[in-house]
Design a protein around this motif. Structure first.
Motif, PDB file in Angstrom:
ATOM      1  N   LEU A 258       0.838  -1.190   0.000  1.00 58.04           N
ATOM      2  CA  LEU A 258       0.000   0.000   0.000  1.00 58.04           C
ATOM      3  C   LEU A 258       0.876   1.245   0.000  1.00 58.04           C
ATOM      4  O   LEU A 258       1.918   1.302   0.653  1.00 58.04           O
ATOM      5  N   ARG A 259       0.447   2.246  -0.763  1.00 57.47           N
ATOM      6  CA  ARG A 259       1.135   3.540  -0.890  1.00 57.47           C
ATOM      7  C   ARG A 259       2.427   3.443  -1.687  1.00 57.47           C
ATOM      8  O   ARG A 259       3.282   4.324  -1.635  1.00 57.47           O
TER       9      ARG A 259
ATOM     10  N   TYR B  26       4.731   8.671  -1.746  1.00 57.63           N
ATOM     11  CA  TYR B  26       4.512   9.677  -0.712  1.00 57.63           C
ATOM     12  C   TYR B  26       5.877  10.230  -0.326  1.00 57.63           C
ATOM     13  O   TYR B  26       6.913   9.637  -0.572  1.00 57.63           O
ATOM     14  N   SER B  27       5.870  11.421   0.265  1.00 54.66           N
ATOM     15  CA  SER B  27       7.121  12.028   0.717  1.00 54.66           C
ATOM     16  C   SER B  27       7.216  11.866   2.226  1.00 54.66           C
ATOM     17  O   SER B  27       6.211  11.838   2.941  1.00 54.66           O
TER      18      SER B  27
ATOM     19  N   ASN C 282       1.857   8.568  10.238  1.00 51.13           N
ATOM     20  CA  ASN C 282       0.993   7.421  10.440  1.00 51.13           C
ATOM     21  C   ASN C 282       1.662   6.236   9.747  1.00 51.13           C
ATOM     22  O   ASN C 282       2.750   6.364   9.186  1.00 51.13           O
ATOM     23  N   PHE C 283       1.020   5.082   9.785  1.00 52.41           N
ATOM     24  CA  PHE C 283       1.606   3.891   9.184  1.00 52.41           C
ATOM     25  C   PHE C 283       0.641   3.238   8.212  1.00 52.41           C
ATOM     26  O   PHE C 283      -0.549   3.131   8.490  1.00 52.41           O
ATOM     27  N   SER C 284       1.168   2.855   7.067  1.00 56.35           N
ATOM     28  CA  SER C 284       0.462   1.957   6.170  1.00 56.35           C
ATOM     29  C   SER C 284       0.817   0.545   6.628  1.00 56.35           C
ATOM     30  O   SER C 284       1.990   0.180   6.688  1.00 56.35           O
TER      31      SER C 284
ATOM     32  N   LYS D 180       6.099   3.793   7.227  1.00 56.06           N
ATOM     33  CA  LYS D 180       5.897   5.126   7.805  1.00 56.06           C
ATOM     34  C   LYS D 180       5.543   6.134   6.707  1.00 56.06           C
ATOM     35  O   LYS D 180       6.283   6.275   5.726  1.00 56.06           O
ATOM     36  N   ILE D 181       4.406   6.805   6.842  1.00 56.58           N
ATOM     37  CA  ILE D 181       3.980   7.801   5.861  1.00 56.58           C
ATOM     38  C   ILE D 181       3.704   9.111   6.569  1.00 56.58           C
ATOM     39  O   ILE D 181       3.586   9.174   7.795  1.00 56.58           O
ATOM     40  N   GLY D 182       3.618  10.191   5.762  1.00 52.51           N
ATOM     41  CA  GLY D 182       3.376  11.511   6.339  1.00 52.51           C
ATOM     42  C   GLY D 182       1.973  11.646   6.887  1.00 52.51           C
ATOM     43  O   GLY D 182       1.083  10.847   6.614  1.00 52.51           O
ATOM     44  N   GLY D 183       1.748  12.710   7.650  1.00 56.31           N
ATOM     45  CA  GLY D 183       0.482  12.912   8.352  1.00 56.31           C
ATOM     46  C   GLY D 183      -0.675  13.356   7.496  1.00 56.31           C
ATOM     47  O   GLY D 183      -1.788  13.466   7.975  1.00 56.31           O
ATOM     48  N   GLU D 184      -0.404  13.603   6.170  1.00 56.38           N
ATOM     49  CA  GLU D 184      -1.501  14.081   5.342  1.00 56.38           C
ATOM     50  C   GLU D 184      -2.596  13.050   5.180  1.00 56.38           C
ATOM     51  O   GLU D 184      -3.725  13.370   4.870  1.00 56.38           O
TER      52      GLU D 184
END
Length: 779
Positions: free
Chosen positions: A303-304, A321-322, A335-337, A404-408
């Motif tokens: 995912l992502r 994602y950045s 947040n986390f995927s 680990k992904i950004g908070g958006e």
């Protein structure tokens, strides 16, 4: 090689193309791809010669007496195809070469002693004989992806898969007959780290075990005494006249095939190392994992993540994602995927700790700005940086992958930030005005660069005409000639420095070739006085005629006024020194032995097999580079002192690096290839012990590595040299004895590199080395 249709069926039944079946091929014989000629074995079972491949021809061996002419061996398989005007010669000098109408001849098979004849045997083995009818070279010693009945895969030999069914260059997978008696399949890029995905479960069976295929289709392992240790498969119930081959296919699975006179043209699979096509590790690229769909492997992205190339999904995935977690911005949320049921090889985990819950694992990854992913499994938390490698589905579904992904895209409870409208409007206005200014500036720069480029192009064309008349070097080498301006542009004005040595500085660059852009290493030679210029000219003549898989390849050069530059293939994995002394990941024993053999084979080629004998003069880990397939390649050999055919030694000033130079350098004695053997021996000890040859922060008796090695050998305590590793003393002792022979004080006592290879492979016995005379004078 699996199912490669090599010739048109009309060719098979054309009586004008009938081939002679001579058991002896005399010097002076030749073949051409245009007249469809080849050399047959006596029974007509096998043929040797040119076969159609890609947009040209390759040289190989195939089954000739079945309609589907399947290739079982290819010479120089990673080289481009030959054109239709090339000629294959067994020269009067006893060398088997291909001579294109333009460029240098390509060595197919050659030995130090000239061959008196050759033959394509009914076993599928192409051999060169000496005047006493002894075999001095054979294709069985250099297998590609296949073995046939009566062929043995001996210790340290490997079969490499093809890239695909239509591309028979070396692919992603190999099967190795290891020195510990175990037959193991690996992804090529992970051999050094021991990531095998199938093995014969014969670890510890002893040195000298070989893989064999008999005429009845039985694959078995046999030890050095001739005893059959184990059968890989059950004996095949044959029907009619049946032939067999065992091949590691492009999908990474090792298969036994049969072809019977009672069946159709296709080969039948009698046995395979796995029934699950996702079993081969590394089938899918970085950040991707393998799943089965209707029995076929498919590479998918987490995912992502998205595919790097939709048309070639096996290349892997990239994040869409950045993530900017290490810049000190404390207002960013994460947040986390999450995906359950994926497993990854976590050898690049930089932090591994016990975590009672998945939530704790998440929290630790959030706090650590270096953490881009975490793997949680049974109270174990491993934190990693991307990319993730060797992914597959986890049947137990115990592993949780946290990306680990950004908070958006954060979910509830992550504290989304509310943006003030006035700040947003101001930011947009500022961005628009800045963008307008940048566009105007860019237009001006582009116009200026266009005019400069046109002027440079005219100047370069004029210089190119002058060079074609005056530059005699271009006649000596089949390499691309660059102008200084071309290499200046390719390296962005020599901005990206990646190394510095005795002869100059190396920069990363990008050049255009027939297939697009290619990353290269550009060495700017800084010695332009008379001595340096002579070395440069010698290097051009020598490197243009050398080609070996364990040598870094020269692609081109620049000879432009006082500017001397060399363009090499780019080795993105750096030097052996980086692997041995800087990496946190230790190369396992089998990987280190393979690196030693790679270097030995490269040196043997320089000393004995290439047309102009070359002494390297500076063998050390910094001059050994690692390619993306795990091969060790020798660099900087072109700047060494050359030996012409009528020379056996040379007197010269001291070269090389302190700690690696042979004693004869300091005694003003003649320098021969044995100086390289000494340096090789010192480096062998460094590879075995994973440390420098001289270290100050160790006990005094261990500071000089060669002295410590000899002390341990004399005391029968070689295990001290490789603490915390499970290696049988016999294997370690064999390798140490080779190094001690190489570092003998007297050059005449050191073995040749060909003898070194035989000793390392276990082909010859190694007597105990004598006392090193350097110990008699050392304090």
């Amino acid at each position: 090689m699996a199912f490669l249709l090599l010739f048109l069926l009309s060719f098979v039944f054309n009586p004008a193309n009938a081939q002679p079946r001579s058991s002896t091929i005399e010097p002076g014989s030749s073949l051409s791809p245009n007249n469809n000629s080849y050399w047959l074995s006596e029974s007509g079972q096998f043929a040797f010669g040119f076969y159609p491949y890609g947009n040209g021809y390759s040289v190989g061996i195939w089954f000739e007496n079945i309609p589907q002419k399947t290739v079982v061996w290819t010479a120089n398989r990673d080289d481009p195809p030959f054109t239709g005007d090339a000629m294959l010669h067994l020269s009067t000098r006893g060398r088997l070469v291909v001579r294109p109408t333009q460029g240098q001849e390509v060595l197919i098979a050659g030995v130090a002693n000239a061959a008196s004849s050759a033959s394509m045997l009914d076993s599928g083995n192409f051999v060169l004989f000496n005047s006493s009818s002894g075999i001095i070279w054979q294709s069985f010693d250099f297998p590609t992806d296949t073995i046939v009945p009566s062929q043995r895969l001996v210790v340290n030999n490997k079969l490499f898969s093809d890239v695909s069914k239509t591309n028979h260059s070396s692919g992603k997978f190999l099967i190795s007959m290891q020195g510990d008696g175990n037959l193991v399949q690996y992804p090529v890029e992970a051999v050094a780290f021991g990531f095998g995905y199938w093995n014969s479960k014969t670890n510890g069976a002893g040195y000298g075990v070989s893989l064999n295929l008999d005429n009845d289709g039985l694959l078995y392992l046999q030890n050095a005494t001739g005893f059959n240790i184990t059968s890989i498969n059950n004996r095949v119930a044959a029907s009619g006249k049946t032939i067999y081959r065992a091949t590691i296919d492009a999908d990474g699975i090792f298969r036994l095939y049969s072809h019977s006179s009672n069946q159709s043209d296709n080969w039948s699979t009698e046995w395979s190392s796995s029934d699950n096509k996702c079993d081969p590790i590394g089938l899918c690229g970085e950040n991707s994992y393998c799943v089965l769909m209707e029995g076929e492997p498919v590479c998918q992205c987490p995912l992502r993540f998205v595919y790097i190339d939709e048309e070639h999904k096996e290349l892997g995935c990239r994040k869409n994602y950045s993530l900017d977690a290490c810049t000190g911005r404390n207002d960013q949320t994460f947040n986390f995927s999450e995906q359950i049921g994926l497993s990854w090889k976590d050898n690049n985990a930089y932090n591994d700790f016990i975590s009672s819950t998945e939530i704790t694992c998440r929290s630790e990854c959030i706090r650590d700005c270096n953490c881009e992913a975490a793997l949680y499994n049974n109270q174990s938390c491993k934190m990693l940086k991307l990319p993730l490698r060797f992914g597959r589905t986890d049947i137990s579904r115990q592993t949780v992958t946290l990306l680990k992904i950004g908070g958006e895209l954060a979910g509830p409870g992550t504290g989304k930030r509310k943006l003030r409208i006035d700040i947003l409007i101001t930011s947009l206005a500022l961005a628009c005005s800045t963008l307008a200014f940048l566009v105007l500036a860019a237009i001006g720069v582009l116009k200026y660069r266009s005019s400069v480029r046109e002027y440079r192009s005219r100047v370069q064309e004029y210089e190119r005409i002058l060079r074609s008349v005056n530059n005699r070097i271009a006649k000596d080498v089949a390499l691309k000639s660059f102008t200084f301006e071309e290499l200046k542009d390719a390296t962005n004005n020599f901005a990206d420095e990646i190394g510095k040595g005795a002869y100059g500085t190396v920069f990363r660059g990008v050049i255009s070739d027939g297939d697009g852009e290619r990353t290269v290493a550009v060495k700017r030679v800084e010695k332009v006085v008379a001595e340096g210029e002579r070395d440069f000219r010698n290097e051009m003549k020598a490197i243009g005629k050398t080609h070996h898989k364990n040598l870094v390849r020269l692609l081109g050069y620049c000879y432009d006024g006082t500017d001397r530059l060399l363009v090499y293939e780019y080795m993105k994995n750096g030097s052996l020194a980086d692997f041995l002394f800087k990496s946190k990941l230790k190369i396992n024993w089998e990987g280190r032995v393979e690196i030693v053999l790679n270097i030995a084979r490269g040196l043997c080629y320089l000393h004995e097999e290439c047309e102009t004998q070359i002494i390297h003069c500076d063998i050390k880990p910094e001059n050994i580079l690692m390619d993306d397939k795990g091969y060790a390649k020798i660099a900087d050999f072109g700047l060494a002192k050359l030996l012409m055919p009528y020379q056996s030694k040379t007197y010269t000033g001291i070269r090389g690096t302190r700690g690696y130079v042979a004693p004869e350098w300091h005694r003003n004695l003649p320098i021969t290839v044995k100086a390289d053997v000494y340096s090789f021996g010192i480096m062998l000890f460094e590879i075995v012990c994973c440390r420098r040859s001289v270290e100050a922060d160790v006990p005094e008796n261990e500071q000089v590595l060669v002295h410590w090695v000899y002390d341990c050998f004399k005391a029968n305590e070689v295990e001290k040299l490789v603490r915390n590793e499970e290696i049988t003393n016999s294997k370690l002792e064999r390798t140490i004895k080779v190094g001690l022979w190489c570092t003998q004080d007297e050059a005449s006592s050191r073995p040749s590199m060909k003898k070194v290879i035989l000793m390392l492979e276990g082909t010859v016995n190694i007597p105990d080395p004598p006392l090193l005379s350097s110990f008699l004078t050392s304090p």
